[in-house]
Write a protein that holds these residues in place. Structure first.
Motif, PDB file in Angstrom:
ATOM      1  N   TRP B 208      39.193  11.597  17.408  1.00 35.85           N
ATOM      2  CA  TRP B 208      39.819  12.504  18.377  1.00 35.85           C
ATOM      3  C   TRP B 208      39.463  12.113  19.808  1.00 35.85           C
ATOM      4  O   TRP B 208      38.314  11.820  20.116  1.00 35.85           O
ATOM      5  CB  TRP B 208      39.345  13.938  18.129  1.00 35.85           C
ATOM      6  N   THR B 209      40.485  12.166  20.679  1.00 37.38           N
ATOM      7  CA  THR B 209      40.213  11.958  22.101  1.00 37.38           C
ATOM      8  C   THR B 209      40.391  13.292  22.830  1.00 37.38           C
ATOM      9  O   THR B 209      41.004  14.219  22.298  1.00 37.38           O
ATOM     10  CB  THR B 209      41.212  10.960  22.715  1.00 37.38           C
ATOM     11  N   VAL B 210      39.847  13.356  24.036  1.00 34.00           N
ATOM     12  CA  VAL B 210      39.990  14.584  24.822  1.00 34.00           C
ATOM     13  C   VAL B 210      41.478  14.850  25.101  1.00 34.00           C
ATOM     14  O   VAL B 210      41.933  15.996  25.059  1.00 34.00           O
ATOM     15  CB  VAL B 210      39.201  14.479  26.143  1.00 34.00           C
ATOM     16  N   THR B 225      38.694  20.540  29.565  1.00 42.94           N
ATOM     17  CA  THR B 225      37.272  20.204  29.538  1.00 42.94           C
ATOM     18  C   THR B 225      36.443  21.325  30.156  1.00 42.94           C
ATOM     19  O   THR B 225      35.418  21.740  29.617  1.00 42.94           O
ATOM     20  CB  THR B 225      37.029  18.889  30.311  1.00 42.94           C
ATOM     21  N   LEU B 237      33.736  16.391  23.802  1.00 37.88           N
ATOM     22  CA  LEU B 237      33.228  15.345  22.908  1.00 37.88           C
ATOM     23  C   LEU B 237      31.862  15.700  22.318  1.00 37.88           C
ATOM     24  O   LEU B 237      31.559  15.379  21.184  1.00 37.88           O
ATOM     25  CB  LEU B 237      33.194  13.989  23.619  1.00 37.88           C
ATOM     26  N   HIS B 238      31.048  16.398  23.092  1.00 38.04           N
ATOM     27  CA  HIS B 238      29.762  16.834  22.544  1.00 38.04           C
ATOM     28  C   HIS B 238      29.942  17.908  21.492  1.00 38.04           C
ATOM     29  O   HIS B 238      29.201  17.958  20.512  1.00 38.04           O
ATOM     30  CB  HIS B 238      28.830  17.309  23.663  1.00 38.04           C
ATOM     31  N   LEU B 240      32.380  18.059  19.541  1.00 40.67           N
ATOM     32  CA  LEU B 240      32.847  17.311  18.376  1.00 40.67           C
ATOM     33  C   LEU B 240      31.665  16.666  17.636  1.00 40.67           C
ATOM     34  O   LEU B 240      31.601  16.687  16.410  1.00 40.67           O
ATOM     35  CB  LEU B 240      33.835  16.245  18.862  1.00 40.67           C
TER      36      LEU B 240
END
Lengths: 503, 293
Positions: B208-210, B225, B237-238, B240
């Motif tokens: 997964w990307t942001v 974000t 991302l954290h 995740l």
């Protein structure tokens, strides 16, 4: 400089605060985790996610805020939401998710028990109302409906106990959390045989109950190392969210009630006597130093206002939910008290205290042709707060109080605080700078460490940032509304059941 | 059946320069014809807009009644047709677009004609593939864009080929934005985030990307974000990583899977990456953690 950390494992997030040794907040960090609803009545959380989030937040907080400022952590003290249950196997491995307080699957089991003589005796011994929220009912449910998991279970523990188990390797439960299970005799401080037999378990399947001051085990050495904490850092077990919030929001010796208004809500009083109630409408949870925290919880507080926002808010292009909710609150200020004779019973999720009726449903009462959306809005806010009054009024019959501390996310919303003070006709005090749960948890740790002589002195160190005073005229008006509100809530019992049957 | 416009690839000269447009049709139906619109899948993506009448359709196995202003959207693997096999009386326009590649997992490559970046096409494909409401209501942009496409193709004024390609991109962008916004309308961020979290959990192995995550909830990456940080305390991302490690702990304790398998199943690109992340967070290597339990 020395500091202590408090770790509050709540329904939506873990919040970690740092305090100095005088009880002043130095910093805070949080991490959220979700609640799953695999079926309508179910509310569950993933214990591993709660644990990993706790560890992650703790680590980041230490590395980014505490260690760089050269604070030395003297102690870590815990706090958590009540009523969660998790079955674990012999190796401490979770058997599925934890079932949390909001879960209603055990409605049948609790109904059966409540209507029996056994139920009355269990309530009087444990202080926890017989309700699907209690671990007692949930374990009984598991025995009947999920025997495979039930039979595999080595122990039944709360999320807080799971985190403690992970960090220390021991099965320990503090008296506050234990006293909210429906399984713990709060007079004799031991597991209650009658409850155990109803739940179908023996006392070895529960953790060892200890005082909230308990500090005899430390972290596993790997955690001291990876968190870069001195091995002398104490682990203090701490209490539950309700008890800590009450302790952290004013002198417990004063005649004061604490009204918490967040997503759900509660009205609580601290005192040295157990508040018995024939109809089992109050809870009595154990704090320490001979103090009980007694009161009643409500399901329909912030949740009801969020529902209103969602359905009636003006979501034009790009408007976000939080913005719309704020606009509604602003609009409600300009609608005169009483919403032109419109009343709202906020029982969207059924209700716990004071009517304890899972079938209760929401009602707008008194609509006439002149009512506009803004009157529904104002009635919604007033209805939520009238409900908070109905709990307080009932409590007042056993324990009088002459002021109120308001806590929870809505304590910083002046409209809610003003209407609350007007309805009660009592001064309402708020502290919008400190999280009362974290404050209470810190006070427990500091008392344990000898910085206060006891919880009474500790609670007296709290202060307020604002006071609201009642408007006599509005108070008189609201009392007229409350009469109708109270009558309706009682009168509609049969109709609630009929309509719930159709839903 | 009265065709106000009927352009089909291979037959209509006007589509010669647009091989990826399989058809552009505008229909006015005055008499009902049997078997004129049976339920079937097409190799292309179909977008249909109702301008008059009321249509009972079945898309991806579910019945819908479409009214003027509604737009139907069927991906190549989704069957579309009339419940009764007939075109109801009314007026509608549809366009068929053949992407170079589009699969049910949401991998999408529109083709060289598109100006949308490769990674954004990936996000759009994901959103289209996960979409559960194939009927878009109040999708005003759709009508305007289809009308402009028709005009450009028929008039062939200077620069029309570029224009048409731009309009097709525009159509994709508007559709995807509409879908992700409609999904989260009137929801507060915690609710929106819970839904996203379920999506992430259901496919943790996906990198997964942001951009993808933000696209799924209909927000720009900056706003996304920031909101995730305020709500969860972590950057996306954290958060995740949090999910991945929690799942890995479960697998470590409850399965006999190899570390490499656990690493890949929970979305780490190698067992080394998994081990170092795990150790950093928990203080244990995955191997030690497993042994310790």
């Amino acid at each position: 400089m020395d500091c202590i950390l408090t770790i509050d494992i709540n329904t939506s997030a873990v919040r970690i605060h740092a305090f100095d040794l005088s009880g002043k907040v130095l910093g805070m960090r949080k991490g959220s985790y979700p609640t799953f609803h695999p079926q309508a009545d179910y509310s569950e959380q993933d214990p591993e996610q709660v644990f990993i989030t706790t560890l992650y937040v703790l680590k980041n907080f230490l590395n980014e805020q505490i260690h760089p400022q050269k604070y030395k952590v003297q102690a870590i003290c815990f706090c958590a939401a009540m009523h969660s249950v998790l079955a674990v196997d012999k190796n401490g491995r979770p058997l599925g998710n934890a079932v949390i307080w909001a879960d209603n699957r055990a409605i049948k089991q609790s109904k059966m028990l409540k209507n029996s003589p056994e139920g009355t005796s269990i309530y009087n011994n444990t202080g926890t109302p017989i309700h699907p929220m209690s671990p007692l009912a949930k374990i009984a449910w598991m025995q009947q409906q999920d025997p495979e998991r039930f039979n595999q279970a080595y122990k039944f523990i709360s999320l807080k106990e799971y985190i403690i188990l992970q960090l220390t390797g021991e099965y320990l439960v503090d008296h506050s959390i234990a006293s909210s299970t429906g399984l713990f005799d709060i007079h004799q401080l031991k597991w209650n045989a009658q409850s155990l037999s109803f739940a179908g378990i023996d006392k070895e399947q529960l953790s060892t109950p200890v005082s909230i001051y308990f500090d005899e085990v430390g972290l596993k050495k790997e955690y001291y190392k990876s968190l870069r904490l001195a091995s002398t850092t104490k682990v203090i077990l701490g209490s539950s969210d309700g008890c800590s919030a009450t302790l952290g929001s004013g002198d417990i010796r004063h005649k004061r009630a604490t009204v918490t208004i967040a997503s759900s809500g509660a009205v609580r009083v601290a005192g040295k006597e157990f508040l018995a109630d024939e109809q089992q409408r109050f809870f009595n949870y154990l704090l320490a130093d001979d103090y009980f925290i007694s009161g009643g919880p409500s399901n329909n507080v912030g949740v009801a206002f969020d529902w209103f926002t969602q359905q009636f808010g003006n979501f034009h292009q790009g408007q976000e939910f939080e913005q719309v909710r704020e606009e509604l609150i602003r609009d409600a200020v300009y609608v005169p008290a009483g919403a032109k004779g419109l009343l709202f019973l906020p029982y969207l999720l059924g209700e716990r205290a004071p009517i304890w009726n899972a079938n209760a449903r929401g009602v707008f009462f008194g609509l006439n042709i002149t009512h506009e959306p803004k009157h529904l809005l104002r009635a919604c806010v007033e209805g939520i707060l009238l409900e908070m009054y109905s709990i307080g009024k009932l409590l007042g019959t056993q324990r009088s109080f002459d002021s109120i501390s308001m806590t929870g996310s809505y304590a910083s919303v002046p409209l809610f605080a003003q209407i609350l003070t007007d309805i009660y006709g009592l001064p309402v005090q708020v502290n919008t700078q400190v999280d009362s749960i974290a404050q209470g948890t810190a006070l427990i740790a500091l008392t344990q460490m000898g910085y206060f002589s006891g919880l009474e002195e500790a609670s007296a160190s709290t202060h307020f940032t604002g006071t609201y005073s009642p408007d006599e005229q509005n108070h008189d008006l609201y009392m007229k509304y409350f009469e109708v509100f109270e009558r309706l809530s009682g009168k509609l019992e049969e109709e609630f059941e009929l309509i719930a049957g159709l839903q | 059946m009265n065709h106000l416009l009927l352009l089909q690839q291979g037959q209509a000269e006007q589509l010669r320069h647009f091989p990826y447009i399989t058809e552009l049709v505008k229909l006015k139906i005055q008499n009902i014809q049997l078997n004129s619109f049976n339920i079937k899948t097409h190799s292309e993506l179909r977008v249909g807009l109702i301008t008059e009448g009321k249509f009972d359709w079945n898309i991806a196995g579910q019945g819908y009644t479409l009214f003027p202003g509604d737009t139907a959207l069927a991906c190549p693997w989704q069957a579309i047709g009339s419940t009764k096999g007939i075109m109801d009386i009314g007026t509608l326009t549809w366009i068929g677009i053949q992407p170079e590649y589009f699969d049910v997992q949401g991998k999408l490559q529109l083709g060289t004609w598109s100006g949308i970046s490769e990674s954004e096409q990936g996000v759009m494909g994901k959103i289209l593939a996960m979409n559960k409401t194939p009927v878009l209501t109040r999708f005003g942009a759709g009508a305007t864009i289809l009308q402009s496409i028709e005009y450009e193709i028929m008039q062939q004024e200077m620069g029309y080929r570029t224009r048409v390609n731009h309009l097709l991109d525009e159509l994709f962008i508007e559709m995807v934005r509409h879908l992700s916004k409609a999904e989260n309308f009137r929801r507060d961020f915690p609710q929106i985030f819970l839904k996203l979290e379920q999506t992430l959990r259901s496919n943790l192995a996906h990198p997964w990307t942001v951009e993808e995550m933000a696209g799924l909830v209909g927000l720009g990456t900056t706003a996304f974000t920031e909101k995730v940080k305020v709500f969860t305390g972590f950057s996306p991302l954290h958060y995740l990583i949090n999910l991945r490690i929690a799942e890995a702990i479960k697998l470590l304790r409850q399965s006999k899977h190899s570390l490499t398998r656990i690493a890949l199943e929970t979305g780490f690109y190698s067992s080394q990456h998994f081990s170092s992340t795990f150790k950093k967070l928990t203080g244990y290597t995955p191997r030690a953690y497993r042994k310790n339990q």
